[in-house]
Motif scaffolding. Sequence first.
Motif, PDB file in Angstrom:
ATOM      1  N   GLY A  64       0.812  -1.213   0.000  1.00 62.00           N
ATOM      2  CA  GLY A  64       0.000   0.000   0.000  1.00 62.00           C
ATOM      3  C   GLY A  64       0.841   1.257   0.000  1.00 62.00           C
ATOM      4  N   GLU A  65       0.173   2.391   0.084  1.00 65.92           N
ATOM      5  CA  GLU A  65       0.890   3.665   0.113  1.00 65.92           C
ATOM      6  C   GLU A  65       0.565   4.472   1.375  1.00 65.92           C
ATOM      7  N   TYR A  66       0.125   3.777   2.413  1.00 68.30           N
ATOM      8  CA  TYR A  66      -0.098   4.465   3.689  1.00 68.30           C
ATOM      9  C   TYR A  66       0.080   3.489   4.842  1.00 68.30           C
ATOM     10  N   VAL A 126      -2.455   8.853   9.983  1.00 70.77           N
ATOM     11  CA  VAL A 126      -1.930   8.238   8.767  1.00 70.77           C
ATOM     12  C   VAL A 126      -0.519   8.778   8.566  1.00 70.77           C
ATOM     13  N   VAL A 127       0.433   7.899   8.338  1.00 69.32           N
ATOM     14  CA  VAL A 127       1.838   8.313   8.242  1.00 69.32           C
ATOM     15  C   VAL A 127       2.513   7.670   7.036  1.00 69.32           C
ATOM     16  N   TYR A 446      -7.545  17.721   0.928  1.00 64.00           N
ATOM     17  CA  TYR A 446      -6.690  16.541   1.047  1.00 64.00           C
ATOM     18  C   TYR A 446      -5.278  16.944   1.462  1.00 64.00           C
ATOM     19  N   PRO A 447      -4.570  16.078   2.213  1.00 66.80           N
ATOM     20  CA  PRO A 447      -3.141  16.314   2.414  1.00 66.80           C
ATOM     21  C   PRO A 447      -2.420  16.216   1.066  1.00 66.80           C
ATOM     22  N   LEU A 448      -1.516  17.164   0.799  1.00 67.77           N
ATOM     23  CA  LEU A 448      -0.766  17.155  -0.468  1.00 67.77           C
ATOM     24  C   LEU A 448       0.555  16.415  -0.321  1.00 67.77           C
ATOM     25  N   GLN A 517      -8.822  10.381   9.741  1.00 69.83           N
ATOM     26  CA  GLN A 517      -7.656  10.630   8.889  1.00 69.83           C
ATOM     27  C   GLN A 517      -7.707   9.782   7.612  1.00 69.83           C
ATOM     28  N   LEU A 518      -8.140   8.555   7.751  1.00 65.30           N
ATOM     29  CA  LEU A 518      -8.217   7.688   6.570  1.00 65.30           C
ATOM     30  C   LEU A 518      -9.230   8.239   5.570  1.00 65.30           C
ATOM     31  N   GLU A 519     -10.346   8.760   6.102  1.00 61.20           N
ATOM     32  CA  GLU A 519     -11.374   9.322   5.213  1.00 61.20           C
ATOM     33  C   GLU A 519     -10.888  10.569   4.483  1.00 61.20           C
ATOM     34  N   GLN A 520      -9.942  11.259   5.130  1.00 59.64           N
ATOM     35  CA  GLN A 520      -9.478  12.537   4.608  1.00 59.64           C
ATOM     36  C   GLN A 520      -8.449  12.378   3.473  1.00 59.64           C
TER      37      GLN A 520
END
Lengths: 560, 560
Positions: A64-66, A126-127, A446-448, A517-520
């Motif tokens: 995955g990517e998270y 989320v990291v 969204y986080p960029l 955080q996951l939803e975001q």
Amino acid sequence: MEARQNGPNGELPAPAVPGPTNPMVTPLLTDLYQFTMAYAYWKAGKHDERAVFDLYFRKNPFGGEYTVFAGLEECIRFIANFKFTEEEISFVRESLPSSCEDGFYNYLRGIDCSDVEVYAISEGSVVFPKVPLLRVEGPVAVVQLLETPFVNLINYASLVTTNAARHRFVAGKSKMLLEFGLRRAQGPDGGIGASKYCYIGGFDATSNVAAGRLFGIPLRGTHSHAFVSSFMGPDEIINRSLTSHDGSTTCEDFVSLVQSWLSKIQWSESLHGSFGETNQSELAAFSSYALAFPTNFLALVDTYDVVRSGVPNFCAVALALRDLGYKAVGIRLDSGDLAYLSSEARKIFWSIEKEFGVTDFGRMNITASNDLNEETLDALNKQGHEVDSFGIGTYLVTCYAQAALGCVFKLVEINNQPRIKLSEDVSKVSIPCKKQCYRLYGKEGYPLLDIMTGENEPPPKVGERILCRHPFNESKRAYVVPQQVEELLKCYWPGNSGRAREHLPLLVDIRQRCIKQLEQMRPDHMRRLNPTPYKVSVSAKLYDFIHFLWLNEAPVGELQ
Amino acid sequence: MEARQNGPNGELPAPAVPGPTNPMVTPLLTDLYQFTMAYAYWKAGKHDERAVFDLYFRKNPFGGEYTVFAGLEECIRFIANFKFTEEEISFVRESLPSSCEDGFYNYLRGIDCSDVEVYAISEGSVVFPKVPLLRVEGPVAVVQLLETPFVNLINYASLVTTNAARHRFVAGKSKMLLEFGLRRAQGPDGGIGASKYCYIGGFDATSNVAAGRLFGIPLRGTHSHAFVSSFMGPDEIINRSLTSHDGSTTCEDFVSLVQSWLSKIQWSESLHGSFGETNQSELAAFSSYALAFPTNFLALVDTYDVVRSGVPNFCAVALALRDLGYKAVGIRLDSGDLAYLSSEARKIFWSIEKEFGVTDFGRMNITASNDLNEETLDALNKQGHEVDSFGIGTYLVTCYAQAALGCVFKLVEINNQPRIKLSEDVSKVSIPCKKQCYRLYGKEGYPLLDIMTGENEPPPKVGERILCRHPFNESKRAYVVPQQVEELLKCYWPGNSGRAREHLPLLVDIRQRCIKQLEQMRPDHMRRLNPTPYKVSVSAKLYDFIHFLWLNEAPVGELQ
């Protein structure tokens, strides 16, 4: 275990932090080399040099990517109570060469974490790779001793939380997810930890009673195959009376009531021919379970044959319960083709609703629980199924798809001197300096990307353009104008710095943070197939410094 | 934790068995459904019915054809101290529906394992699918409560012991194997358990100090990359004096001695041109470590560059130590091509032995430790390498190649009535009846097969022909004339049976049993590629009974 005391000079820190959940988490839960290094630092007079270590991972798990960060509370509980007992010191003495000087053991006797500072991303966030989850500052010998327990407490916690989040992602929000992994977990607190962290990652309940007690996680469970096969037949049920739900009447022979319903079902028009003789052990077990739990009747229907025996037996008991004002909960499937069996069961439930006019019988809960994982959930979704709740064990709690996360703990500064760890593998080169970390958000919320800067650089500002560079690839860079800037590292253990300490949130709040955080996240980072990597960057200034230090430390090769 | 008492009526059993290693292993460490079932058994008046459960697995892990059984001692410690505290009973009460009757909680208050019997294969034995590792007999409700903790305590223990044994098999007897997995383990006692069980499986030592203290396992460890990069250069070393090994002289400036050796190496004929400038942080760190541990100098040589910096720096320190009568231990490699780097390092050691006439320098220990597993060990063997010791972490302790073993716990008899659990998957059908299990040995001393018989069948006799049948495949059968017959299930917890209790062996004795049993197996069962399955059989009588019961319980299908 001997009692441990908080505080450097006997005073209690305010508020006091309880010890680690597992009493086996002591200062000895570390690698021997942390003690040999501590001795060598002490012998060289270096033990109190102020060091900064970053704890981070290099690659997201499960393709995955998270990743979801978890385990922080246990780390803080550990350092809040970090103090060697005399017995532990004696053992360290036995384990080191006899040439080691006595003064070192006096030194060990005196240390605690009152001079250590821990800055961390909040648990449940989320990291992403390379960004420090923890920045730990303090006397080098003390911080070094924390490496192994910190990494141990965070690696599995974050891995299994991430695994739970991925299972939730595939299952969708509407399904109930139950963690059933205790028996297959890697040891007792592999099981207890899994229950806690799967709950953070979005599961609804666990079967693990100890975890329920320790953490207040909702508990679920009914019965196993053994319960079913422990009965020979209905004759052995002695006490057959059941009082109706409203207390108004008592059925003196509930078993006969069940049997009369069973023959109605067997001769029903809409179901005609579906059932022959059902298994009598099973019928007895279900009747007996309903007598014990009339308000919570959920039956495991696959001990003999789901469609020919388990479901009709269940329906007979459920209909008998209904005569007395009770509503059965549902069935559990633990083997076979879950898509097919759940659909067949659902059809039978609907037929019964129609034929006998039983409101809501068609919506009976169906739980499924046989070696489920992300892939099987995904396959079930594609095939179509009628399962409402999933009980997930082995693959979830052992993180079968990838059993370890590779968190590392690297020295990035000592005595205000930035340090770098080189490697022939670029992905293993550490990012030097005591750093600040920020998450920059775009217009759509969204986080960029995440950006790391040197400690003393001014923070990114909302609306101001900032150059973000890949730490190791000079061609990858982008200008970003953040709409929101979040400082990631917060002070969870201030040591003597005088800073305010972030409180440790409740488990339900960590869970809420994780879900939110996951939803975001932008959906393309989250998808299972070919997710887009989330960008992790450094400031232009930090980029230049990394590469200056790298050239400085690497030996120049000589080809011959 | 509240104190627990041994014995049913307050008396101490003799000899007293200590509690589980992990204090979190309590009677609540179980699935909720064990309590709901216990309640349903109790409500039906069935709770004291005598039940027999088998604990077994269905498939060997890691693609192999053998498993090592471990975890028994923890199970016995658990049941020896099995008793609910009032606090635990309150929690169970909160977790069950409020309609559950008070009498049940009084019942829970009274139970312990004094009426339970446990027959088990000895810990450290080589075991095979379907054969019970444990046969547990007792009141059905009590034995049911033991299911989850037993399976939890045995699954990971047996899995990681088997994994360790497989790593030992590939590495060969002559290598030193070190377990370095604590930081990557699945939680704190994932780490502690791994250390214990890898030792049983044939490892020599661990880095885990807590495990060293709990179990007396030898400890190993030196220093990390952080130690190396915490030094800036030799100038910072203040105390440079080192007394010679025999105490006769003191070198006032050990660092200068190291530097003079370094320049000798740099200008040496046989090594000429191999080294340029070495890294000065590293040189300082090695010198400092040697000053702290002159008798135990082992250096991690890959922080900057193994061949151009780490090894020459190590050699300079080792030669300086030698001037003072100390013998360096060796180097550790933690990255890169271990076959190549170990060979290059060995060449340099031999060159130094020759050029400077240093006896045994060529035989310097080389430890390697970077993400090793069965496959990489095998590849190293095929390529050729010069490694003496392997430090193995992640892949070993998390059982990365297969993170779970699927032990199950199935009811095989209740009230003297044999029970069977059916499944559409034949491999999941349980073998009914209270059974005896034997291992039959052939002429060459190898085990030939395991056979299960009904409890009251006469045991197989040496020299007498016996028909051994596959439990589910009617065409697979063989006559065997055993040269030796070993009864596998021994009484480890006699309950009220009056039998003698097997003592719990010391960890080193379990380890010896494991090593010996593995050596005793026919080599084709043990090989990594396409191993021959070991045969597991039932007696002709048991075979017939299984199939009689199966037909009896399975519903007859109706095709339409």
